[in-house]
Scaffold this motif. Structure first.
Motif, short mmCIF file in Angstrom:
data_model
loop_
_atom_site.label_atom_id
_atom_site.label_comp_id
_atom_site.label_asym_id
_atom_site.label_seq_id
_atom_site.Cartn_x
_atom_site.Cartn_y
_atom_site.Cartn_z
N LEU A 218 -1.90 -9.15 3.94
CA LEU A 218 -2.04 -9.34 2.49
C LEU A 218 -1.01 -10.34 1.97
O LEU A 218 -1.29 -11.10 1.04
N ALA B 21 -4.78 4.47 0.45
CA ALA B 21 -5.22 3.37 1.33
C ALA B 21 -5.28 3.83 2.77
O ALA B 21 -4.85 3.12 3.68
N GLY C 292 -6.84 1.59 5.50
CA GLY C 292 -6.23 0.30 5.80
C GLY C 292 -5.52 0.31 7.15
O GLY C 292 -5.49 1.33 7.85
N LYS D 45 -15.37 4.01 3.56
CA LYS D 45 -13.96 4.13 3.92
C LYS D 45 -13.54 5.58 4.10
O LYS D 45 -12.76 5.90 5.00
N VAL E 44 0.15 1.23 -1.97
CA VAL E 44 -0.85 0.77 -2.95
C VAL E 44 -0.24 0.56 -4.33
O VAL E 44 -0.43 -0.47 -4.97
N SER F 199 1.44 -4.73 -1.72
CA SER F 199 0.61 -4.35 -2.87
C SER F 199 1.22 -3.20 -3.66
O SER F 199 0.75 -2.88 -4.75
N GLU G 61 -8.46 -9.37 -0.25
CA GLU G 61 -8.01 -9.33 -1.64
C GLU G 61 -8.83 -8.39 -2.50
O GLU G 61 -8.32 -7.81 -3.47
N THR G 62 -10.10 -8.23 -2.16
CA THR G 62 -10.98 -7.37 -2.95
C THR G 62 -11.18 -6.00 -2.31
O THR G 62 -12.09 -5.27 -2.68
N ARG G 63 -10.34 -5.68 -1.34
CA ARG G 63 -10.34 -4.36 -0.68
C ARG G 63 -11.68 -4.03 -0.04
O ARG G 63 -12.16 -2.90 -0.11
N ARG G 64 -12.29 -5.04 0.56
CA ARG G 64 -13.56 -4.82 1.27
C ARG G 64 -13.36 -4.79 2.78
O ARG G 64 -14.31 -4.98 3.54
N THR H 53 -11.44 -2.77 6.29
CA THR H 53 -10.84 -1.55 6.81
C THR H 53 -9.97 -1.91 8.00
O THR H 53 -10.27 -2.84 8.76
#
Length: 323
Positions: free
Chosen positions: A41, A151, A154, A180, A220, A244, A311-314, A316
């Motif tokens: 990130l 998260a 992640g 997720k 997060v 983040s 960036e758009t949390r799409r 895993t």
């Protein structure tokens, strides 16, 4: 060789695959034929022109990326010939160059990849894995632990869930959306909760049936973290880490909640015996199967798409580019 280059700070579309000259290893360096390159990130912030903690401003044009795995195919002066042809993984530190078919690094940064790991999982452990184990030094879980992991799908979150479950803890994993949360359950969490649902704190409290959380592993920040911290009982710990998590700070740069503790930095490294010790331990945990990193793979040519997805949390797990 082909490499992803950045000529101007800005959006992900500024990352362009180009043909460039092969880098040459200097004294004490090796050149690696890259099989996998890690995406972090922090890379997205550097792409926009914001230097990370302790970093100098990025000089353009640049090839981003600071984690690589592959095969040593060329040696610089003074490097032991035994390295030639070996599968290795390295964190490049503050020197970029990972988003490429070839990358150069100091021989002292290399670790041989255990036979049980592919390049992508080795990359996941050399950066994300060492971070997870560094965090765990501050709150070693056990059977009495009730851990909340925002998260949890992640890269770091996946490993925290697995480690805590292996230690006998009760683990609540938070993630955004059904896909997720399904991954969080697969990783062994006792409860996987969709934090996009407004009722999620109540769901967690009902599951815990009066037991307070003892630790929140938070990378997060923001409203999810605030709600998670509210689940802590007296003496509970809120461990803050990662890029983040800055959303949890107030305007003066202070953590909002009094139980919060930032766990990345010199203290983490001193406890671990240095970065190499953490890296070696992370690789060993994965090689033995005690930790299984989740990897989200993109072709090298799709580096821009990888940045947008991150960036758009799409994504895993750990995001990795493969030439």
């Amino acid at each position: 060789m082909h490499a992803v280059r950045l000529h101007a700070f800005g959006p992900a579309g500024n990352l362009v695959l180009e043909e460039v000259e092969d880098p040459l290893p200097g004294p004490g360096q090796v050149r690696v034929a890259v099989g996998a390159a890690g995406v972090h990130l922090l890379d997205t912030a550097l792409r926009e022109g914001f230097p990370g903690p302790g970093q100098r401003p990025t000089v353009l044009p640049t090839v981003p990326g600071r984690e690589v795995a592959g095969v040593v195919e060329s040696l610089g002066e003074g490097v032991d010939g035994a390295w030639l042809g070996r599968r290795v993984v390295a964190h490049l530190g503050f020197v970029p160059g990972g988003y490429a078919e070839l990358a150069v690094t100091d021989v002292d940064r290399l670790h041989e990849i255990p036979a049980a790991l592919d390049d992508a999982r080795a990359v996941a452990m050399i950066g994300t894995g060492r971070t997870a184990l560094g965090i765990l030094q501050f709150a070693e879980p056990g059977p009495s632990t009730v851990a909340v992991v925002p998260a949890a799908a992640g890269g770091v979150g996946t490993l925290l869930v697995q480690y805590a479950k292996n230690a006998g803890a009760t683990v609540v994993g938070l993630a955004g959306g059904p896909a997720k949360t399904a991954l969080v359950r697969e990783n062994g969490a006792d409860l996987a909760v969709d934090y996009t649902a407004p009722s999620w704190p109540g769901e967690v409290r009902a599951f815990l049936a009066g037991r307070p959380a003892t630790v929140v592993f938070d990378g997060v920040g923001g409203e999810v973290a605030r709600e998670a911290v509210a689940l802590l009982g007296p003496g509970g710990r809120h461990l803050v880490f990662g890029w983040s998590a800055e959303g949890l700070r107030d305007g003066r740069g202070h953590f909002v909640d009094g139980v919060s503790q930032s766990v990345l930095g010199p203290v983490m490294l001193e406890r671990a015996g240095g970065l190499r010790a953490l890296e070696l331990r992370a690789l060993t945990e994965a090689a033995t199967g005690r930790l299984v990193p989740s990897v989200h793979r993109f072709p090298l040519r799709e580096a821009a798409a990888a940045h947008r997805a991150l960036e758009t949390r799409r994504t895993t797990g750990k995001v990795v580019l493969e030439p």
